[in-house]
Design a protein around this motif. Structure first.
Motif, PDB file in Angstrom:
ATOM      1  N   GLN A   1       0.617   3.605   4.844  1.00  0.00           N
ATOM      2  CA  GLN A   1       1.340   2.094   5.391  1.00  0.00           C
ATOM      3  C   GLN A   1       1.941   1.694   4.283  1.00  0.00           C
ATOM      4  O   GLN A   1       2.786   0.851   4.514  1.00  0.00           O
ATOM      5  CB  GLN A   1       0.320   1.297   5.779  1.00  0.00           C
ATOM      6  N   TYR A   2       1.656   2.111   3.138  1.00  0.00           N
ATOM      7  CA  TYR A   2       2.253   1.398   1.823  1.00  0.00           C
ATOM      8  C   TYR A   2       3.527   2.099   1.249  1.00  0.00           C
ATOM      9  O   TYR A   2       4.027   1.828   0.220  1.00  0.00           O
ATOM     10  CB  TYR A   2       1.180   1.152   0.878  1.00  0.00           C
TER      11      TYR A   2
ATOM     12  N   THR B   1       7.229   4.242   2.425  1.00  0.00           N
ATOM     13  CA  THR B   1       8.267   4.157   3.261  1.00  0.00           C
ATOM     14  C   THR B   1       8.216   5.301   4.171  1.00  0.00           C
ATOM     15  O   THR B   1       7.258   6.186   3.875  1.00  0.00           O
ATOM     16  CB  THR B   1       9.736   4.120   2.407  1.00  0.00           C
TER      17      THR B   1
ATOM     18  N   ARG C   1      12.173   1.442   4.323  1.00  0.00           N
ATOM     19  CA  ARG C   1      11.274   0.361   4.646  1.00  0.00           C
ATOM     20  C   ARG C   1       9.708   0.851   4.609  1.00  0.00           C
ATOM     21  O   ARG C   1       9.474   1.787   5.255  1.00  0.00           O
ATOM     22  CB  ARG C   1      11.823  -0.420   5.970  1.00  0.00           C
TER      23      ARG C   1
ATOM     24  N   LYS D   1       4.205  -0.395   6.781  1.00  0.00           N
ATOM     25  CA  LYS D   1       3.401  -1.503   7.301  1.00  0.00           C
ATOM     26  C   LYS D   1       4.278  -2.511   8.141  1.00  0.00           C
ATOM     27  O   LYS D   1       3.670  -3.016   9.075  1.00  0.00           O
ATOM     28  CB  LYS D   1       2.874  -2.370   5.954  1.00  0.00           C
ATOM     29  N   ASN D   2       5.620  -2.485   7.821  1.00  0.00           N
ATOM     30  CA  ASN D   2       6.373  -3.330   8.701  1.00  0.00           C
ATOM     31  C   ASN D   2       6.935  -2.858   9.793  1.00  0.00           C
ATOM     32  O   ASN D   2       7.922  -3.530  10.697  1.00  0.00           O
ATOM     33  CB  ASN D   2       7.546  -4.068   7.876  1.00  0.00           C
ATOM     34  N   TYR D   3       6.618  -1.396  10.207  1.00  0.00           N
ATOM     35  CA  TYR D   3       7.194  -0.898  11.614  1.00  0.00           C
ATOM     36  C   TYR D   3       6.443  -1.296  12.621  1.00  0.00           C
ATOM     37  O   TYR D   3       5.395  -1.670  12.692  1.00  0.00           O
ATOM     38  CB  TYR D   3       6.880   0.679  11.206  1.00  0.00           C
ATOM     39  N   SER D   4       7.294  -1.181  13.819  1.00  0.00           N
ATOM     40  CA  SER D   4       6.590  -1.420  15.103  1.00  0.00           C
ATOM     41  C   SER D   4       5.817  -0.307  15.647  1.00  0.00           C
ATOM     42  O   SER D   4       5.857   0.684  14.752  1.00  0.00           O
ATOM     43  CB  SER D   4       7.547  -1.719  16.071  1.00  0.00           C
TER      44      SER D   4
ATOM     45  N   ARG E   1       6.328   3.637  14.314  1.00  0.00           N
ATOM     46  CA  ARG E   1       5.060   4.317  13.660  1.00  0.00           C
ATOM     47  C   ARG E   1       4.981   5.735  14.479  1.00  0.00           C
ATOM     48  O   ARG E   1       4.768   6.905  13.674  1.00  0.00           O
ATOM     49  CB  ARG E   1       4.023   3.375  13.555  1.00  0.00           C
TER      50      ARG E   1
END
Lengths: 317, 257
Positions: free
Chosen positions: A89-90, A92, A130, A133-136, A140
């Protein structure tokens, strides 16, 4: 040669017989679904096939390699998209893909262009750099699938590919998987507890219940095999026995009783038989809450072979 | 070869994620700085008791704080393995030909790398506070190596515990349980001759003390390189043993799947 050949897998976790003699074969280029409720043994079967765990008994080969004796050959030949996303998650999206490619032995320009291609193919190019962690949830899941495909595997395992996605994303994912199967000329084994998903995606499917495969075939064959339409009769009171006698009398032999109040019968031609059924029940003084008629669906197939309805409990919802 | 390559790939990932939040390296340095600056000042007169080999307490303390920091960092290193287990990152790698040993080793290397960077920063701050390393550049190198070895020895233990328990709460308990006792049963803060006899004996078997002795040996005059080599060799051997233990627990984790 079959892309996947499974013979008599058994596995026990403590008191639970997770696999109780699972056998099936998947041909090259096929999309095959294992359908069944949570805990039926679908994921355990997949975990044996992707070398994450061993079966107590039985043999299995993927892409011609024995899953026990030639583990690394299997691991190079397969892509595995687990039920729980295993992305970092951390990092890209691109970094995740590059690392996955490297441990699969890829490098340099080949890997970079493959990563670009896949990011494009699953539609997350814009988010490639990106942090995940910020993906929907849907993005993901797309990255998960790209991770499974990076080293051009011959066989792809999708464990519950759309669980946790909203209905819209689920339909998009179905289109995606169908497209990938062709674009990457893949053999796909997917597990699902969504009947529509198996119906939409799979060329062939097997229904798994309590560690066993109860039936196997194409969705069309399985439905055709039931012959006739399903009539669901919901009673207002509990006059089950009497109602069942009446139904036998008019040639609509009850197959199942759901929740102690709904009788399911199967008749050759539902439209023609329905008026007779209703007047017979009426004549016997049995109050009916509702009657419905349906063409055979996978729901009925499931009900027929496992003896229970595919309830929301089975779906783990 | 595959082992080295895969360890490199996986360590790169971890180092990159670490550098993405460099604030952590700084936050983790607050504690050693407090020891070095506040504690070092508070007890500055303790050297009058004798046996310290220097009249400057901070010179005595600085190399030990570098090692202590590396030790504390190591006891937490299993947390990162637990995060990867929880997020199923490990499982994803297990379905690939990724080297199993590299998965464990990369965690230890990441931990040791962090310790090395922190060691350098603590040494620079010490320099500003007037600490002089008697043996010069070579001495700095020895201190950083001591920090790396103490860290990897305990990181191996931390990884093994992480793989055995797979629970953060247990990790925290273990880190607290071994942290302070091993610190106090060493010459980190006090000269050996000022310790009660039984503690001197206990310190002899304490790997944290091995690191402190090696690091301090190069800072103070009268350096015995044989002593330095002995303690570093002991730490290297211990690191190999704990890394092997962590790998064994990784196999039992795989069997539990």
């Amino acid at each position: 040669m079959d892309a996947i050949a499974v013979d008599g897998l058994r596995k026990r976790y403590g008191e639970v017989q997770a696999l109780d003699g699972v056998s099936f074969a998947v041909g090259e280029g096929e999309v095959f679904a294992l359908l069944g409720p949570n805990g039926a043994g679908k994921s355990t079967t997949v975990r044996v096939l992707v070398t994450l765990t061993h079966a107590d008994e039985g043999t299995a080969a993927v892409a011609g390699h024995d899953v026990r004796r030639e583990q690394n050959a299997v691991r190079r030949a397969i892509g595995y998209v687990p039920q729980d996303s295993g992305v970092d998650q951390y990092g890209t999206g691109r970094e995740n893909l590059m690392l996955q490619g490297r441990v699969q032995g890829m490098s340099g320009r080949d890997l970079r262009s493959r990563a670009d291609h896949l990011l494009d193919l699953v539609g997350i190019s814009d988010a490639a750099d990106r942090i995940v962690k910020n993906y929907s949830g849907g993005m993901r899941r797309r990255l998960d699938i790209a991770l499974g495909l990076v080293h051009r595997p011959r066989v792809l395992f999708l464990d519950e590919p759309t669980t946790g996605l909203d209905p819209e994303a689920r339909v998009a994912m179905w289109a995606e998987v169908s497209r990938l199967a062709v674009a990457e000329s893949l053999t796909i084994l997917l597990t699902t507890h969504y009947l529509e998903e198996a119906d939409q995606l799979a060329g062939r499917l097997a229904i798994v219940s309590r560690g066993k495969i109860v039936v196997e075939g194409t969705p069309a064959d399985l439905k055709a095999g039931l012959r006739g339409d399903a009539v669901h009769i919901e009673l207002t009171n509990g006059a089950l026995d009497e109602a069942q006698r009446v139904l036998v009398g008019v040639g609509a032999k009850p197959e199942q009783v759901i929740d102690g109040r709904t009788i399911v019968s199967r008749v050759e031609n539902g439209g023609r038989a329905l008026p007779g059924i209703i007047s017979a029940l009426d004549g016997a003084g049995i109050p009916v809450a509702s009657v419905s008629l349906s063409r055979p669906s996978l729901d009925d197939v499931y009900l027929h072979f496992t003896g229970r309805e595919f309830s929301s409990e089975d779906r783990g919802e | 070869m595959t082992l080295l390559r895969h360890t490199w790939f996986m360590t790169t990932r971890q180092a990159r994620n670490l550098m993405r939040e460099p604030i952590w390296i700084v936050l983790l340095l607050v504690q050693p700085m407090v020891w070095l600056v506040l504690y070092g000042q508070l007890f500055r007169n303790v050297t009058r008791l004798g046996g310290f080999g220097t009249s400057s307490y901070i010179t005595f303390l600085a190399p030990a704080i570098v090692v202590m920091n590396a030790f504390f960092g190591a006891t937490w290193s299993g947390m990162s393995m637990i995060a990867d287990l929880d997020h199923k990152v490990i499982e994803r790698f297990l379905a690939t030909p990724a080297s199993r040993f590299a998965i464990v080793l990369s965690q230890i290397v990441r931990s040791a790398l962090t310790a090395a960077i922190q060691a350098l920063i603590i040494l620079l701050v010490s320099l500003a506070l007037g600490v002089r390393v008697h043996t010069g550049v070579l001495g700095w190198l020895v201190i950083i190596i001591a920090a790396i070895l103490v860290n990897s020895a305990f990181a191996g233990v931390s990884q093994a515990i992480a793989l055995l328990t797979r629970r953060e709460a247990t990790m925290i308990a273990v880190a607290n349980f071994i942290g302070l006792p091993l610190l106090f049963l060493s010459t980190t803060m006090i000269a050996r001759s000022q310790m009660p006899g039984w503690m001197q004996t206990a310190a002899r078997f304490n790997p944290v003390d091995w690191g402190v002795r090696a690091a301090r040996e190069v800072v103070l005059p009268g350096t015995s390189w044989g002593t330095v080599a002995l303690y570093l060799a002991l730490l290297l051997a211990l690191s190999a043993v704990t890394a092997a233990w962590a790998t064994t627990t990784f196999r039992s984790y795989q069997r539990s799947l």
